[in-house]
Write a protein that holds these residues in place. Sequence first.
Motif, mmCIF file in Angstrom:
data_model
loop_
_atom_site.group_PDB
_atom_site.id
_atom_site.type_symbol
_atom_site.label_atom_id
_atom_site.label_comp_id
_atom_site.label_asym_id
_atom_site.label_seq_id
_atom_site.Cartn_x
_atom_site.Cartn_y
_atom_site.Cartn_z
ATOM 1 N N LEU A 1 0.834 -1.215 0.000
ATOM 2 C CA LEU A 1 0.000 0.000 0.000
ATOM 3 C C LEU A 1 0.863 1.257 0.000
ATOM 4 C CD1 LEU A 1 -2.832 -1.095 2.480
ATOM 5 C CD2 LEU A 1 -3.012 -0.840 -0.019
ATOM 6 N N ILE A 2 1.873 1.286 0.850
ATOM 7 C CA ILE A 2 2.747 2.460 0.938
ATOM 8 C C ILE A 2 3.522 2.651 -0.363
ATOM 9 C CG2 ILE A 2 4.788 3.439 2.083
ATOM 10 C CD1 ILE A 2 3.767 2.077 4.693
ATOM 11 N N VAL A 3 4.111 1.569 -0.873
ATOM 12 C CA VAL A 3 4.895 1.665 -2.106
ATOM 13 C C VAL A 3 4.030 2.197 -3.243
ATOM 14 C CG1 VAL A 3 6.076 0.313 -3.895
ATOM 15 C CG2 VAL A 3 6.616 -0.076 -1.487
ATOM 16 N N ASN A 4 2.822 1.643 -3.394
ATOM 17 C CA ASN A 4 1.959 2.083 -4.497
ATOM 18 C C ASN A 4 1.426 3.497 -4.298
ATOM 19 O OD1 ASN A 4 1.857 -0.071 -6.530
ATOM 20 N ND2 ASN A 4 1.184 -1.304 -4.807
ATOM 21 N N ALA A 5 1.186 3.876 -3.034
ATOM 22 C CA ALA A 5 0.716 5.236 -2.752
ATOM 23 C C ALA A 5 1.776 6.275 -3.111
ATOM 24 C CB ALA A 5 0.326 5.371 -1.282
ATOM 25 N N ILE A 6 3.029 5.880 -3.092
ATOM 26 C CA ILE A 6 4.122 6.784 -3.477
ATOM 27 C C ILE A 6 4.484 6.588 -4.942
ATOM 28 C CG2 ILE A 6 6.558 7.346 -3.044
ATOM 29 C CD1 ILE A 6 5.996 6.554 -0.071
ATOM 30 N N TRP A 7 4.468 5.352 -5.429
ATOM 31 C CA TRP A 7 4.852 5.030 -6.807
ATOM 32 C C TRP A 7 3.960 5.748 -7.826
ATOM 33 C CZ3 TRP A 7 3.237 3.277 -11.436
ATOM 34 C CH2 TRP A 7 4.171 2.727 -12.307
#
Length: 196
Positions: free
Chosen positions: A143-149
Motif C-alpha cells: 500500500l505504501i509503495v503504491n501510494a508513493i509510486w
Amino acid sequence: MATFALAVFLLLITPGPGVLSIAGVGAAFGFRAGLRYLAGLFIGTNLVALAVVSGLAALVLANPVIRKVLFVASTFYLLYLAWRIAFAGSRVAFIEAQSQPGIGAGLLLQAINPKAYAVNTALFSGFVIFPDALTVEVVVKFLIVNAIWVPIHLLWLWMGGVIKRLNLPQKIQRVINITMALALVGVVALAIIAAF
C-alpha cells in the motif's frame, strides 16, 4: 513506517529506467498516450514485488545463465526504448503515433528492469514494520509503495507531457528526446559497470 516511506520516495524518485522512460514517452507522445505505458509499468512493478516477496525472483536469479540472459535482454530493451524516445520527435516514417509504447511495453520493461528488483528487494526485505505479522507487513508495504509510486510516475509523465504541449520547435524537442534517451543509456552503462 515513516522511514520506510522516505526510503520508498528516495528510491523511486531517482532516475531509473521506469521514470526516465515514462518521462520520455510523455515528451515524445503526450500524457494520454503515456497512461497506457504507465499502466504497464504499474502492473509490472507489482508483479516484480510479488516475485521478490514470494522468493521466486531469488530462485530464478540464482541461476547464472538466466541472470545473464535477463541482463542482456534488459540491456537491449533499454537501448531499444532509448532509441524509440530519441527518434520519436523526428520525421522517421516508421515511428508514428500508432507505435507508441503501451501496456505490454511497460510490463516488459519492469520484468527485465534491474532497478525494479533491487528496489523491491531492499524495501521488502529491509525496514521491518511488523516483526510478528509478516502478512500485515507485506500488505502495508504494498500500500505504501503504491501510494508513493503512482504520484511519482504520474509526475514524471506529466513533466514529459508538458514538454510535448509546449509545442517547442522540432529541434528543441529532438534535443529533449535525445537527452532523455542518453539518460536511459547512462542507466544501462551504470548497470553494465556494476555487473563487472
